[in-house]
Motif scaffolding. Structure first.
Motif, PDB file in Angstrom:
ATOM      1  N   VAL A  74       0.844  -1.201   0.000  1.00 54.06           N
ATOM      2  CA  VAL A  74       0.000   0.000   0.000  1.00 54.06           C
ATOM      3  C   VAL A  74       0.879   1.251   0.000  1.00 54.06           C
ATOM      4  N   ASP A  75       1.890   1.268   0.853  1.00 56.98           N
ATOM      5  CA  ASP A  75       2.802   2.419   0.878  1.00 56.98           C
ATOM      6  C   ASP A  75       3.543   2.571  -0.447  1.00 56.98           C
ATOM      7  N   LEU A  76       4.006   1.463  -0.995  1.00 55.22           N
ATOM      8  CA  LEU A  76       4.735   1.509  -2.263  1.00 55.22           C
ATOM      9  C   LEU A  76       3.832   1.983  -3.399  1.00 55.22           C
ATOM     10  N   LEU A  77       2.594   1.500  -3.423  1.00 56.67           N
ATOM     11  CA  LEU A  77       1.661   1.944  -4.468  1.00 56.67           C
ATOM     12  C   LEU A  77       1.425   3.448  -4.393  1.00 56.67           C
ATOM     13  N   TRP A  78       1.303   3.981  -3.172  1.00 51.53           N
ATOM     14  CA  TRP A  78       1.086   5.430  -3.073  1.00 51.53           C
ATOM     15  C   TRP A  78       2.309   6.180  -3.578  1.00 51.53           C
ATOM     16  N   PHE A  89      -4.912  13.799  -7.402  1.00 52.26           N
ATOM     17  CA  PHE A  89      -6.300  13.583  -7.823  1.00 52.26           C
ATOM     18  C   PHE A  89      -7.144  12.976  -6.710  1.00 52.26           C
ATOM     19  N   ALA A  90      -6.520  12.641  -5.591  1.00 51.45           N
ATOM     20  CA  ALA A  90      -7.292  12.130  -4.452  1.00 51.45           C
ATOM     21  C   ALA A  90      -8.349  13.142  -4.063  1.00 51.45           C
ATOM     22  N   TRP A  91      -9.541  12.639  -3.813  1.00 52.89           N
ATOM     23  CA  TRP A  91     -10.701  13.422  -3.399  1.00 52.89           C
ATOM     24  C   TRP A  91     -11.299  14.242  -4.534  1.00 52.89           C
ATOM     25  N   THR A  92     -10.940  13.950  -5.783  1.00 54.49           N
ATOM     26  CA  THR A  92     -11.580  14.622  -6.915  1.00 54.49           C
ATOM     27  C   THR A  92     -12.506  13.629  -7.606  1.00 54.49           C
ATOM     28  N   GLU A  93     -13.406  14.156  -8.398  1.00 53.46           N
ATOM     29  CA  GLU A  93     -14.322  13.307  -9.153  1.00 53.46           C
ATOM     30  C   GLU A  93     -13.773  13.095 -10.558  1.00 53.46           C
ATOM     31  N   GLU A  98     -15.833   9.523  -7.169  1.00 54.96           N
ATOM     32  CA  GLU A  98     -14.794  10.180  -6.385  1.00 54.96           C
ATOM     33  C   GLU A  98     -13.589   9.251  -6.259  1.00 54.96           C
ATOM     34  N   LEU A  99     -12.424   9.815  -6.482  1.00 58.67           N
ATOM     35  CA  LEU A  99     -11.182   9.063  -6.308  1.00 58.67           C
ATOM     36  C   LEU A  99     -10.715   9.229  -4.864  1.00 58.67           C
ATOM     37  N   THR A 100     -10.990   8.245  -4.049  1.00 53.91           N
ATOM     38  CA  THR A 100     -10.471   8.247  -2.688  1.00 53.91           C
ATOM     39  C   THR A 100      -9.094   7.591  -2.712  1.00 53.91           C
ATOM     40  N   PRO A 101      -8.265   7.863  -1.729  1.00 54.04           N
ATOM     41  CA  PRO A 101      -6.963   7.199  -1.698  1.00 54.04           C
ATOM     42  C   PRO A 101      -7.068   5.671  -1.718  1.00 54.04           C
ATOM     43  N   SER A 102      -8.008   5.100  -0.975  1.00 53.48           N
ATOM     44  CA  SER A 102      -8.108   3.633  -0.968  1.00 53.48           C
ATOM     45  C   SER A 102      -8.625   3.096  -2.299  1.00 53.48           C
ATOM     46  N   GLY A 103      -9.513   3.812  -2.942  1.00 52.10           N
ATOM     47  CA  GLY A 103      -9.968   3.404  -4.275  1.00 52.10           C
ATOM     48  C   GLY A 103      -8.853   3.476  -5.299  1.00 52.10           C
ATOM     49  N   ILE A 140     -12.289   1.125  -7.921  1.00 52.04           N
ATOM     50  CA  ILE A 140     -12.261   2.486  -7.382  1.00 52.04           C
ATOM     51  C   ILE A 140     -13.444   2.718  -6.444  1.00 52.04           C
ATOM     52  N   THR A 141     -14.612   2.245  -6.823  1.00 50.75           N
ATOM     53  CA  THR A 141     -15.805   2.512  -6.019  1.00 50.75           C
ATOM     54  C   THR A 141     -16.020   1.481  -4.908  1.00 50.75           C
ATOM     55  N   THR A 142     -15.759   0.217  -5.174  1.00 48.95           N
ATOM     56  CA  THR A 142     -16.005  -0.824  -4.175  1.00 48.95           C
ATOM     57  C   THR A 142     -15.067  -0.693  -2.976  1.00 48.95           C
ATOM     58  N   LEU A 143     -13.841  -0.271  -3.230  1.00 49.12           N
ATOM     59  CA  LEU A 143     -12.846  -0.180  -2.157  1.00 49.12           C
ATOM     60  C   LEU A 143     -12.531   1.272  -1.802  1.00 49.12           C
ATOM     61  N   ALA A 144     -13.537   2.127  -1.908  1.00 48.22           N
ATOM     62  CA  ALA A 144     -13.352   3.569  -1.734  1.00 48.22           C
ATOM     63  C   ALA A 144     -13.313   4.037  -0.287  1.00 48.22           C
ATOM     64  N   ASP A 145     -13.808   3.262   0.636  1.00 45.95           N
ATOM     65  CA  ASP A 145     -14.045   3.797   1.980  1.00 45.95           C
ATOM     66  C   ASP A 145     -13.133   3.238   3.068  1.00 45.95           C
TER      67      ASP A 145
END
Length: 157
Positions: A74-78, A89-93, A98-103, A140-145
């Motif tokens: 997860v850290d490496l992907l970020w 683009f985190a938190w933008t539509e 919405e692109l959340t960091p986890s999504g 992006i949407t299923t793992l957004a939260d």
């Protein structure tokens, strides 16, 4: 999402364990030696012994090694999002989602940071899918939260 939490599962493309790690990710994480083709999932470069893992069987038997790999990944992907200049683009539509960091992490885990960058550049119109046909937007949407402690804070409205 794909493994059902089964730490010993191997899918038809030879992705391993609960987090469905492939050879490329395990090479990036230092579990597998690069063998000239990190995308064929044959792990022929051999295992490094990281966290006591010396084979695919060892990896599949070790919940601890898989969980540690997931946290490191997860850290490496970020960091890859930062390298590809898409972290902002985190938190933008994009494309109505919405692109959340986890999504974003989920999308990069399944299709790579380049695919997420392509999706963003197309404003969500690029039809990018994993080898089983699942669209990138599903990840992006299923793992957004999920909370990502390293990620940028959501701007206040």
């Amino acid at each position: 999402m794909e493994s059902g939490g089964d730490y010993q599962i191997v899918n038809s493309l030879n992705y391993l364990g609960a987090y469905q790690f492939g050879e490329a990710a395990l090479t990036d994480l230092g579990f597998v030696h690069y063998d000239g083709n990190a995308y064929d999932n044959n792990y022929s470069g051999g295992w490094t012994g990281k966290h006591g893992v010396r084979s695919a069987s060892d990896f599949l038997r070790s919940r601890d090694a898989q969980d540690k790999a997931a946290f490191e990944w997860v850290d490496l992907l970020w960091s890859y999002a930062e390298i590809h200049n898409i972290d902002h683009f985190a938190w933008t539509e994009v494309g109505g989602s919405e692109l959340t960091p986890s999504g974003m992490i989920a999308a990069m885990h399944l299709l790579g940071p380049g695919a997420l960058a392509q999706y963003i550049a197309s404003n969500g119109t690029a039809d990018l899918r994993d080898p089983y046909g699942t669209p990138i937007v599903t990840y992006i949407t299923t793992l957004a939260d999920y909370e990502m402690p390293f990620a940028p804070v959501r701007p206040s409205s």
